[in-house]
Each structure stands twice: as C-alpha cells, then as structure tokens.
Design a protein around this motif. Structure first.
Motif, PDB file in Angstrom:
ATOM      1  N   SER A   1       0.829  -1.201   0.000  1.00 27.07           N
ATOM      2  CA  SER A   1       0.000   0.000   0.000  1.00 27.07           C
ATOM      3  C   SER A   1       0.867   1.257   0.000  1.00 27.07           C
ATOM      4  CB  SER A   1      -0.939   0.006   1.211  1.00 27.07           C
ATOM      5  OG  SER A   1      -0.180   0.038   2.402  1.00 27.07           O
ATOM      6  N   VAL A   2       0.251   2.357  -0.371  1.00 30.10           N
ATOM      7  CA  VAL A   2       0.922   3.649  -0.399  1.00 30.10           C
ATOM      8  C   VAL A   2       0.108   4.626   0.429  1.00 30.10           C
ATOM      9  CG1 VAL A   2       1.625   5.571  -1.881  1.00 30.10           C
ATOM     10  CG2 VAL A   2       1.863   3.232  -2.699  1.00 30.10           C
ATOM     11  N   PHE A   3       0.772   5.357   1.310  1.00 23.23           N
ATOM     12  CA  PHE A   3       0.100   6.395   2.091  1.00 23.23           C
ATOM     13  C   PHE A   3       0.112   7.682   1.290  1.00 23.23           C
ATOM     14  CE2 PHE A   3       0.354  10.048   4.939  1.00 23.23           C
ATOM     15  CZ  PHE A   3      -0.819   9.889   5.653  1.00 23.23           C
ATOM     16  N   LEU A   4      -1.038   8.316   1.220  1.00 21.88           N
ATOM     17  CA  LEU A   4      -1.159   9.577   0.489  1.00 21.88           C
ATOM     18  C   LEU A   4      -1.834  10.588   1.397  1.00 21.88           C
ATOM     19  CD1 LEU A   4      -1.013  11.167  -2.203  1.00 21.88           C
ATOM     20  CD2 LEU A   4      -3.257  10.220  -2.730  1.00 21.88           C
ATOM     21  N   SER A   5      -1.170  11.702   1.604  1.00 26.10           N
ATOM     22  CA  SER A   5      -1.716  12.769   2.438  1.00 26.10           C
ATOM     23  C   SER A   5      -2.024  13.953   1.542  1.00 26.10           C
ATOM     24  CB  SER A   5      -0.694  13.167   3.503  1.00 26.10           C
ATOM     25  OG  SER A   5      -1.192  14.238   4.272  1.00 26.10           O
ATOM     26  N   LEU A   6      -3.252  14.433   1.612  1.00 25.81           N
ATOM     27  CA  LEU A   6      -3.660  15.568   0.781  1.00 25.81           C
ATOM     28  C   LEU A   6      -4.129  16.701   1.669  1.00 25.81           C
ATOM     29  CD1 LEU A   6      -5.806  13.740  -1.928  1.00 25.81           C
ATOM     30  CD2 LEU A   6      -3.505  14.648  -2.197  1.00 25.81           C
ATOM     31  N   ALA A   7      -3.614  17.874   1.411  1.00 22.34           N
ATOM     32  CA  ALA A   7      -4.110  19.066   2.096  1.00 22.34           C
ATOM     33  C   ALA A   7      -5.214  19.658   1.231  1.00 22.34           C
ATOM     34  CB  ALA A   7      -2.981  20.078   2.279  1.00 22.34           C
TER      35      ALA A   7
ATOM     36  N   THR B   1      -8.789  16.624  -7.379  1.00 17.06           N
ATOM     37  CA  THR B   1      -7.505  16.192  -6.830  1.00 17.06           C
ATOM     38  C   THR B   1      -7.567  14.723  -6.421  1.00 17.06           C
ATOM     39  OG1 THR B   1      -7.024  18.422  -6.046  1.00 17.06           O
ATOM     40  CG2 THR B   1      -5.781  16.627  -5.035  1.00 17.06           C
ATOM     41  N   LEU B   2      -8.639  14.344  -5.733  1.00 21.85           N
ATOM     42  CA  LEU B   2      -8.791  12.944  -5.319  1.00 21.85           C
ATOM     43  C   LEU B   2      -8.898  12.020  -6.529  1.00 21.85           C
ATOM     44  CD1 LEU B   2     -11.223  13.356  -2.302  1.00 21.85           C
ATOM     45  CD2 LEU B   2      -8.840  12.612  -2.212  1.00 21.85           C
ATOM     46  N   GLN B   3      -9.667  12.420  -7.513  1.00 16.32           N
ATOM     47  CA  GLN B   3      -9.818  11.607  -8.713  1.00 16.32           C
ATOM     48  C   GLN B   3      -8.469  11.406  -9.404  1.00 16.32           C
ATOM     49  OE1 GLN B   3     -12.747  10.062  -9.769  1.00 16.32           O
ATOM     50  NE2 GLN B   3     -11.269   8.966 -11.027  1.00 16.32           N
ATOM     51  N   TYR B   4      -7.700  12.490  -9.530  1.00 21.13           N
ATOM     52  CA  TYR B   4      -6.392  12.422 -10.153  1.00 21.13           C
ATOM     53  C   TYR B   4      -5.471  11.476  -9.363  1.00 21.13           C
ATOM     54  CZ  TYR B   4      -1.861  13.792 -12.004  1.00 21.13           C
ATOM     55  OH  TYR B   4      -0.611  13.761 -12.562  1.00 21.13           O
ATOM     56  N   ALA B   5      -5.508  11.593  -8.026  1.00 23.38           N
ATOM     57  CA  ALA B   5      -4.654  10.756  -7.177  1.00 23.38           C
ATOM     58  C   ALA B   5      -4.986   9.277  -7.365  1.00 23.38           C
ATOM     59  CB  ALA B   5      -4.807  11.163  -5.717  1.00 23.38           C
TER      60      ALA B   5
END
Length: 127
Positions: free
Chosen positions: A104-110, A120-124
């Motif tokens: 898994s990969v952790f992704l943090s978005l501000a 942004t979420l869709q792109y990620a």
C-alpha cells in the motif's frame, strides 16, 4: 478500537483534533513514553506542541527584551535540542512506527481549495 486498527497501538489514545492545539490529556507521560521507545501519535503530537508552545513564549520574551539576532538563534537551538534532541536520539536510523508490507501507499492531501478537492482525489486515484 475498530478491527482494522486493532494491531496499531500507536494510534491510541487518539489525538484530539478540535480545537487545534488542544491540550492532550496525560501529555507528560505520553511524551516520556515516546522518548522511552513506546511512540504514539498522541505522544509525538504532545512533544511537538510543547516545543512549539515554549518556542512561541520564548520568542515573545526575546522581542520584548529586544534581544539581538544571535541571542534569538541561540534560544532556538537550545529549545530545539531540549525538546527534539532526545526524540531524534531515540529514533535516529529506525522507523518510529511499523512499516506495512502489503504494497500500500500512504497519500496525504491538504485541502486548501475545497472546490478542487474532488478533482484532486480523482487524479490521485487514477495515477
């Protein structure tokens, strides 16, 4: 605790999220636990809050006293060493929390631009 986090003791006790910078109950013991090799998110947050709080008050005092730049810098290094040095010593060269091995990969978005968050979420997730 939920079953998905039952094996994640570092997430308990939970960190209060509102109001921001609220006092963390039992913060002195949590900080000591972190420095003794038993880290929790609450303990690390308490350590950083304590450091930032003291830095803020020290800076206010330095301004009132009209201290020169070298005194301000010395104060910063002294506080950083006092609060962050022991943390660095305890965890230098090793992981603070368990590292997952499930791919898994952790992704943090501000989210500062709320109207663009969905894009942004869709792109990620697409990438």
């Amino acid at each position: 605790p939920p079953s998905s986090t039952a094996n994640a003791p570092h997430l308990f006790p939970p960190v209060p999220y509102l109001p921001i910078f609220s006092t963390i109950p039992n913060n002195s013991q949590l900080i000591q636990d972190v420095l003794d090799g038993k880290p929790t998110m609450a303990g690390i947050t308490a350590l950083l809050q304590t450091y930032m709080d003291q830095l803020h008050y020290e800076n206010k005092w330095l301004v009132r006293q009209q201290k020169p730049a070298d005194a301000i810098l010395d104060s910063f290094y002294t506080l950083a060493k006092r609060h962050l040095g022991a943390f660095d010593k305890a965890y230098r060269g090793k992981s603070i929390f368990p590292i997952r091995d499930d791919g898994s990969v952790f992704l943090s978005l501000a989210s500062y631009r709320e109207h663009l968050l969905a894009d942004t979420l869709q792109y990620a997730f697409d990438n």
